[in-house]
Motif scaffolding. Structure first.
Motif, PDB file in Angstrom:
ATOM      1  N   THR A   3      37.885  42.839  43.107  1.00 15.51           N
ATOM      2  CA  THR A   3      37.490  42.512  41.943  1.00 15.51           C
ATOM      3  C   THR A   3      38.528  41.683  41.330  1.00 15.51           C
ATOM      4  OG1 THR A   3      36.089  44.593  41.904  1.00 15.51           O
ATOM      5  CG2 THR A   3      37.210  43.682  39.508  1.00 15.51           C
TER       6      THR A   3
ATOM      7  N   ILE B 288      29.421  31.445  39.613  1.00 16.16           N
ATOM      8  CA  ILE B 288      28.831  32.064  38.716  1.00 16.16           C
ATOM      9  C   ILE B 288      29.040  31.499  37.604  1.00 16.16           C
ATOM     10  CG2 ILE B 288      28.867  34.561  37.409  1.00 16.16           C
ATOM     11  CD1 ILE B 288      28.490  34.842  40.170  1.00 16.16           C
TER      12      ILE B 288
ATOM     13  N   SER C  54      27.026  36.234  34.901  1.00 18.36           N
ATOM     14  CA  SER C  54      26.370  36.818  36.199  1.00 18.36           C
ATOM     15  C   SER C  54      25.435  35.979  36.779  1.00 18.36           C
ATOM     16  CB  SER C  54      25.875  38.189  35.778  1.00 18.36           C
ATOM     17  OG  SER C  54      24.760  37.905  34.625  1.00 18.36           O
TER      18      SER C  54
ATOM     19  N   LEU D 204      24.075  33.503  39.553  1.00 16.63           N
ATOM     20  CA  LEU D 204      24.362  33.181  40.834  1.00 16.63           C
ATOM     21  C   LEU D 204      24.103  31.807  40.981  1.00 16.63           C
ATOM     22  CD1 LEU D 204      26.093  34.220  43.283  1.00 16.63           C
ATOM     23  CD2 LEU D 204      23.941  34.883  44.309  1.00 16.63           C
TER      24      LEU D 204
ATOM     25  N   PRO E   8      25.012  35.908  48.027  1.00 18.68           N
ATOM     26  CA  PRO E   8      24.997  37.265  46.983  1.00 18.68           C
ATOM     27  C   PRO E   8      26.084  38.245  47.247  1.00 18.68           C
ATOM     28  CG  PRO E   8      23.473  37.372  48.845  1.00 18.68           C
ATOM     29  CD  PRO E   8      24.175  36.293  48.874  1.00 18.68           C
ATOM     30  N   ARG E   9      27.036  38.175  48.124  1.00 15.83           N
ATOM     31  CA  ARG E   9      28.101  39.130  47.892  1.00 15.83           C
ATOM     32  C   ARG E   9      28.971  38.595  46.774  1.00 15.83           C
ATOM     33  NH1 ARG E   9      29.384  35.562  52.204  1.00 15.83           N
ATOM     34  NH2 ARG E   9      31.551  34.141  52.082  1.00 15.83           N
TER      35      ARG E   9
ATOM     36  N   SER F 255      29.483  38.378  42.879  1.00 13.58           N
ATOM     37  CA  SER F 255      28.602  38.907  41.375  1.00 13.58           C
ATOM     38  C   SER F 255      29.671  38.904  40.357  1.00 13.58           C
ATOM     39  CB  SER F 255      27.986  40.239  41.519  1.00 13.58           C
ATOM     40  OG  SER F 255      28.972  41.260  41.756  1.00 13.58           O
ATOM     41  N   GLY F 256      28.883  38.942  39.162  1.00 12.60           N
ATOM     42  CA  GLY F 256      30.027  38.775  37.924  1.00 12.60           C
ATOM     43  C   GLY F 256      29.352  39.596  37.119  1.00 12.60           C
ATOM     44  N   SER F 257      30.083  39.991  36.271  1.00 10.57           N
ATOM     45  CA  SER F 257      29.683  41.191  34.750  1.00 10.57           C
ATOM     46  C   SER F 257      30.683  40.980  33.691  1.00 10.57           C
ATOM     47  CB  SER F 257      29.636  42.384  35.421  1.00 10.57           C
ATOM     48  OG  SER F 257      31.027  43.065  36.032  1.00 10.57           O
TER      49      SER F 257
ATOM     50  N   THR G  60      33.276  39.826  41.133  1.00  6.84           N
ATOM     51  CA  THR G  60      33.495  41.043  42.232  1.00  6.84           C
ATOM     52  C   THR G  60      32.908  40.108  43.646  1.00  6.84           C
ATOM     53  OG1 THR G  60      33.136  42.857  41.031  1.00  6.84           O
ATOM     54  CG2 THR G  60      32.710  43.164  43.223  1.00  6.84           C
TER      55      THR G  60
ATOM     56  N   THR H 254      31.887  41.520  47.436  1.00 12.38           N
ATOM     57  CA  THR H 254      31.655  42.617  48.286  1.00 12.38           C
ATOM     58  C   THR H 254      31.648  42.063  49.797  1.00 12.38           C
ATOM     59  OG1 THR H 254      29.452  42.467  48.229  1.00 12.38           O
ATOM     60  CG2 THR H 254      30.463  43.956  46.518  1.00 12.38           C
TER      61      THR H 254
END
Lengths: 107, 121
Positions: free
Chosen positions: A20, A48, A52, A54, A60-61, A63-65, A74, A76
């Motif tokens: 993160t 991104i 958020s 993509l 898809p690993r 991601s944003g928020s 993030t 993953t």
């Protein structure tokens, strides 16, 4: 001008880990926040958009928020090819400033 | 496919000017803004400014006001960035990038490979 501050400046992680990266804006930018990845000797590439979204072709690993002044990227299940410098950029108000970057190293 | 092809590396003396070109292809040039971003050696990304190829309007980072000029030639689908009164602190890789909108979000989706500008006496 809106100042963008990323943390950490660098990190060293292992393949398969979850990572993160945080980006904070000096004032609210709603959700106008983009993330870019830059590998050595190459131009940046968008991962991104709009906090958020993509970008097409991005795994898809990623991601944003976030919203307002605090955002996260993030990753993953980290892969060896994710070794790079990551930059956030606000697209709310010109000048469209970047964070100082986060260098991600794979152990 | 969409491409932004930049001009070659430049070596300039302090006080000189440099003009970097960014030739686009694979899309309608006047549809999307072009941004210019630079990166000094070992440093982060610095957004410099933008140009609207349709009408030529520009916007520059305050620190470059009076020293940078962004232009375009729609007949050859090319954007230009000229920086004058160069100092060693202008040594950097200069990138052009296309700015696209998805919904109301704008981001740089295609970048040139960069143009290295070295300022040295």
């Amino acid at each position: 001008d809106i100042q963008m501050t990323q943390s950490p400046s660098s990190l060293s992680v292992s393949v398969g880990d979850r990572v993160t990266i945080t980006c904070r804006a000096s004032q609210s930018i709603t959700d106008y926040l983009n993330w870019y990845q830059q590998k050595p000797g190459k131009a940046p590439q968008v991962l991104i958009y709009g906090t958020s979204g993509l970008q097409s072709g991005v795994p898809p690993r990623f991601s944003g928020s976030g919203s307002g002044t605090s955002f996260t990227l993030t990753i993953t299940s980290l892969q060896p090819e994710d070794s790079a410098v990551y930059y956030c950029q606000q697209s709310d108000t010109a000048p469209y400033t970047f964070g100082q970057g986060t260098k991600l190293e794979i152990k | 496919q969409v491409q932004l092809v930049q001009s070659g590396a430049e070596v300039k003396k302090p006080g000189a000017s440099v003009k970097v070109s960014c030739e686009t292809s694979g899309y309608t040039f006047i549809t999307y803004d072009i941004n210019w971003v630079r990166q000094a050696p070992g440093q982060g990304l610095e957004w410099m400014g933008w140009i609207n190829p349709r009408n030529g309007k520009t916007g520059y980072l305050q620190k470059f006001q009076g020293r940078v000029t962004m232009t375009r030639n729609t007949s050859v689908n090319t954007a230009y960035m000229e920086l004058s009164s160069l100092t060693s602190e202008d040594t950097a890789v200069y990138y052009c990038a296309r700015v696209v909108p998805i919904d109301y979000y704008y981001f740089m989706d295609v970048w040139g490979k960069g143009t290295t500008v070295i300022v040295s006496s």
